[in-house]
Design a protein around this motif. Structure first.
Motif, mmCIF file in Angstrom:
data_model
loop_
_atom_site.group_PDB
_atom_site.id
_atom_site.type_symbol
_atom_site.label_atom_id
_atom_site.label_comp_id
_atom_site.label_asym_id
_atom_site.label_seq_id
_atom_site.Cartn_x
_atom_site.Cartn_y
_atom_site.Cartn_z
ATOM 1 N N LEU A 222 0.832 -1.207 0.000
ATOM 2 C CA LEU A 222 0.000 0.000 0.000
ATOM 3 C C LEU A 222 0.864 1.253 0.000
ATOM 4 O O LEU A 222 0.587 2.209 -0.730
ATOM 5 N N ASP B 174 -4.314 11.419 9.869
ATOM 6 C CA ASP B 174 -4.784 10.981 8.553
ATOM 7 C C ASP B 174 -5.860 11.932 8.043
ATOM 8 O O ASP B 174 -5.888 12.280 6.855
ATOM 9 N N TYR C 226 -4.947 -4.321 0.723
ATOM 10 C CA TYR C 226 -6.315 -4.187 1.238
ATOM 11 C C TYR C 226 -6.325 -4.344 2.755
ATOM 12 O O TYR C 226 -6.994 -3.599 3.465
ATOM 13 N N ALA D 121 -5.340 -1.269 5.004
ATOM 14 C CA ALA D 121 -6.318 -0.181 5.095
ATOM 15 C C ALA D 121 -7.651 -0.633 5.683
ATOM 16 O O ALA D 121 -8.555 0.182 5.845
ATOM 17 N N THR D 122 -7.777 -1.913 6.013
ATOM 18 C CA THR D 122 -9.001 -2.438 6.621
ATOM 19 C C THR D 122 -8.620 -3.314 7.812
ATOM 20 O O THR D 122 -8.502 -4.533 7.679
ATOM 21 N N VAL E 176 -7.625 2.628 8.744
ATOM 22 C CA VAL E 176 -8.363 3.207 7.617
ATOM 23 C C VAL E 176 -7.798 4.602 7.369
ATOM 24 O O VAL E 176 -8.091 5.533 8.109
ATOM 25 N N PHE E 177 -7.022 4.760 6.333
ATOM 26 C CA PHE E 177 -6.308 6.019 6.116
ATOM 27 C C PHE E 177 -7.205 7.132 5.572
ATOM 28 O O PHE E 177 -7.012 8.292 5.912
ATOM 29 N N ASP E 178 -8.149 6.797 4.708
ATOM 30 C CA ASP E 178 -8.978 7.844 4.103
ATOM 31 C C ASP E 178 -10.318 8.028 4.813
ATOM 32 O O ASP E 178 -11.148 8.837 4.399
ATOM 33 N N LEU F 80 -11.033 0.723 -0.940
ATOM 34 C CA LEU F 80 -9.585 0.950 -0.960
ATOM 35 C C LEU F 80 -9.304 1.927 -2.083
ATOM 36 O O LEU F 80 -9.491 1.610 -3.263
ATOM 37 N N THR F 81 -8.879 3.134 -1.728
ATOM 38 C CA THR F 81 -8.712 4.194 -2.716
ATOM 39 C C THR F 81 -7.258 4.626 -2.863
ATOM 40 O O THR F 81 -6.392 4.260 -2.062
ATOM 41 N N ASP G 289 -6.117 6.340 0.235
ATOM 42 C CA ASP G 289 -5.557 5.439 1.246
ATOM 43 C C ASP G 289 -4.064 5.248 1.017
ATOM 44 O O ASP G 289 -3.256 5.327 1.944
ATOM 45 N N SER H 64 -1.017 6.668 3.381
ATOM 46 C CA SER H 64 -0.170 5.669 4.057
ATOM 47 C C SER H 64 1.298 5.913 3.747
ATOM 48 O O SER H 64 2.160 5.737 4.618
#
Length: 243
Positions: A53, A119, A181, A184-185, A206-208, A214-215, A218, A222
């Protein structure tokens, strides 16, 4: 002096030899230090790798041209150290391909940016910089929060990094998409694999602010949050960092 040069120009072989001699001096100056690089580059046993990521975020950082306005190189000048933190060490860019040191600073240096802001701050700043820094001239990158992150090729990216010396394992390459994935989750089964392969200190969250997707946001956040935190070498005494 000019008379000697004019006479030399009339002698092709002499001119070629002179060019070779001058070029050799420059070559020696650049090549000779490489033979002692093991004595000048610090060692960092705690150095960790970019997760898939974070590497994806670094690729987005390069794609969007962020390096054109932000350097990642704190020089040894007192005012820089007081403003940004410990000066940059070569070992901190050990796994950076390409490295992003630079000297262009339309915006501040980012070498020690990791975890300096939350974040949420980064997400707001990237969507519209003026919301947190009114005088900012930075473009907005709101679409990053709408773009789904492509993960199908992350294994190939890790494999390419390994080809230039980054010690990614077969397991890291095979699980690159799952690990991206999972990082970020935090509530997903994949989150455990990230800590197992990249270390318990790896940031999993969860960064965003949107756990269901997952964008690219994110990924970029990160990456920004790990800048200056791959190793603690810069925060240790110089002698300890070299040992």
């Amino acid at each position: 002096m000019f008379g000697y040069h004019y006479r030399l120009e009339r002698k092709a072989i002499g001119l070629v030899l002179a060019i070779i001699g001058v070029a050799s001096i420059g070559g020696i100056v650049e090549i000779a230090p490489l033979f002692t690089i093991h004595q000048t580059v610090e060692k960092a046993p705690d150095m960790r790798l970019y997760t898939p990521l974070e590497l994806a975020g670094r690729n987005i950082y390069i794609r969007e041209g962020c390096y054109a306005c932000h350097s990642q190189m704190i020089r040894t000048l007192r005012d820089e150290v007081e403003r940004y933190g410990p000066y940059s060490l070569a070992v901190e860019s050990k796994y950076d391909h390409p490295m992003l040191w630079g000297s262009k600073r339309t915006g501040p240096d980012l070498a020690r940016l990791g975890e300096k802001y939350s974040d949420a701050w980064h997400v707001i700043h990237l969507k519209n910089p003026r919301d947190v820094v009114p005088e900012s001239v930075m473009p907005a990158y709101a679409w990053l929060a709408r773009n789904e992150l492509k993960t199908s090729d992350l294994g190939a990216h890790l494999k390419a990094q390994r080809a230039v010396g980054v010690p990614y394992t077969d397991a890291m390459i095979a699980n690159a998409a799952v690990d991206a994935y999972g990082q970020a989750t935090p509530d997903s089964p994949g989150a455990e694999g990230v800590a197992e392969r990249y270390g318990k200190a790896t940031t999993v969250r969860v960064f965003d602010g949107e756990p269901e997707r997952l964008t690219e946001m994110d990924a970029l956040v990160s990456y920004l949050q790990i800048l200056g935190r791959l190793t603690d070498a810069a925060h240790k005494p110089v002698t300890a960092a070299k040992d």
